[in-house]
Design an enzyme around this catalytic site. Structure first.
Site, PDB file in Angstrom:
ATOM      1  CB  VAL A   1      -0.993   0.023   1.183  1.00  0.00           C
ATOM      2  CG1 VAL A   1      -2.051  -1.055   1.027  1.00  0.00           C
ATOM      3  CG2 VAL A   1      -0.260  -0.091   2.521  1.00  0.00           C
TER       4      VAL A   1
ATOM      5  CB  ILE B   1      -5.768  -7.612  18.674  1.00  0.00           C
ATOM      6  CG1 ILE B   1      -6.516  -6.285  18.898  1.00  0.00           C
ATOM      7  CG2 ILE B   1      -6.684  -8.653  18.063  1.00  0.00           C
ATOM      8  CD1 ILE B   1      -7.677  -6.353  19.859  1.00  0.00           C
TER       9      ILE B   1
ATOM     10  CB  SER C   1      -2.527   1.192  17.740  1.00  0.00           C
ATOM     11  OG  SER C   1      -2.036   0.649  18.956  1.00  0.00           O
TER      12      SER C   1
ATOM     13  CE1 TYR D   1       1.609  -0.510  14.853  1.00  0.00           C
ATOM     14  CE2 TYR D   1       1.255   0.007  17.176  1.00  0.00           C
ATOM     15  CZ  TYR D   1       0.817  -0.562  15.990  1.00  0.00           C
ATOM     16  OH  TYR D   1      -0.412  -1.175  15.928  1.00  0.00           O
TER      17      TYR D   1
END
Length: 244
Positions: free
Chosen positions: A61, A185, A139, A152
């Site tokens: 992407v 998760i 997140s 991140y």
């Protein structure tokens, strides 16, 4: 033609759960992947079993030309994209003094530029039709930051600002834009963590467990539905109470 959804990074983990839930909801789904063609085809097969005309497409992407080819493929095989879920992303732990410029840039290329590329390819049709739905996957670390995950966390915070700005810009055209900020998760991305860290994170989560990919998929399903027709510009956490 029916409803069409494109879910980036959907061969595994959260993306896979989202794609399958949307297939269950009646969407024809494009499964985007970068490397794991086998997993993407497996996911597409499961989606077809739910009645979806699912297809797969390989695209990084962060590569604008590849994203443009993907949208052309979806348009030809399924129709115009009604729902974009910008889920593709990379993660990793590294101390700030040790991260290379190349790795820092790669985080932003995939997590932020990837969202920009896919959104910009999706909106011409949505603007023309004066409807559409875009969901970005950030997140909880984009809300509060995480030790040894500065790159991140920075990219996920950028996604939140991007989403809120888009929501304001696109609302007059009937396009809803929202962001989901998952907690910890339980996917294979956690396999990189040192032994015992997963158990610690579960203990630190007020609900006492790690999240499941299906927890995020169910939230995407709701936000994409008419039941959420008056919701836009929101950052919705699904983290078991980790960030309050």
């Amino acid at each position: 033609m029916g409803k069409v959804a494109l879910v980036t990074g959907s061969s595994r983990g959260i993306g896979r759960a989202i794609a399958l839930k949307l297939a269950e909801d009646g969407y024809d789904v494009c499964i985007n992947y970068e490397k794991r063609k086998d997993k993407a085809e497996e996911t597409a097969g499961l989606a077809r079993g739910l009645g979806s005309r699912a297809v797969t497409f390989q695209a990084d992407v962060s590569d604008r030309a590849a994203v443009e080819r993907m949208f052309a493929f979806v348009r030809e095989n399924l129709g115009e994209v009604d729902l974009l879920v910008s889920n593709a992303g990379i993660a990793g732990q590294v101390q700030i003094q040790d991260i290379t410029k190349e790795r820092w840039d790669r985080f932003f290329q995939v997590n932020v530029n990837g969202a920009f590329n896919t959104v910009q390819c999706a909106i011409p049709h949505m603007l023309h039709e004066k409807k559409g739905c875009i969901i970005t996957i950030s997140s909880m670390w984009g809300l509060r930051g995480a030790s040894c995950e500065s790159a991140y966390s920075a990219t996920k915070a950028a996604l939140i600002g991007f989403t809120r700005s888009l929501a304001n810009e696109l609302a007059p055209s009937g396009i809803r834009v929202n962001c989901i900020a998952p907690g910890v998760i339980d996917t294979d991305m956690l396999d990189e963590l040192p032994e015992g860290v997963k158990d610690t994170l579960a203990d630190e989560t007020p609900l006492g467990r790690l999240g499941k990919p299906e927890d995020i998929a169910d939230l995407v399903s709701f936000i994409a539905s008419e039941k959420a027709g008056f919701i836009t510009g929101q950052v919705i956490t699904s983290d078991g109470g980790f960030v309050v």
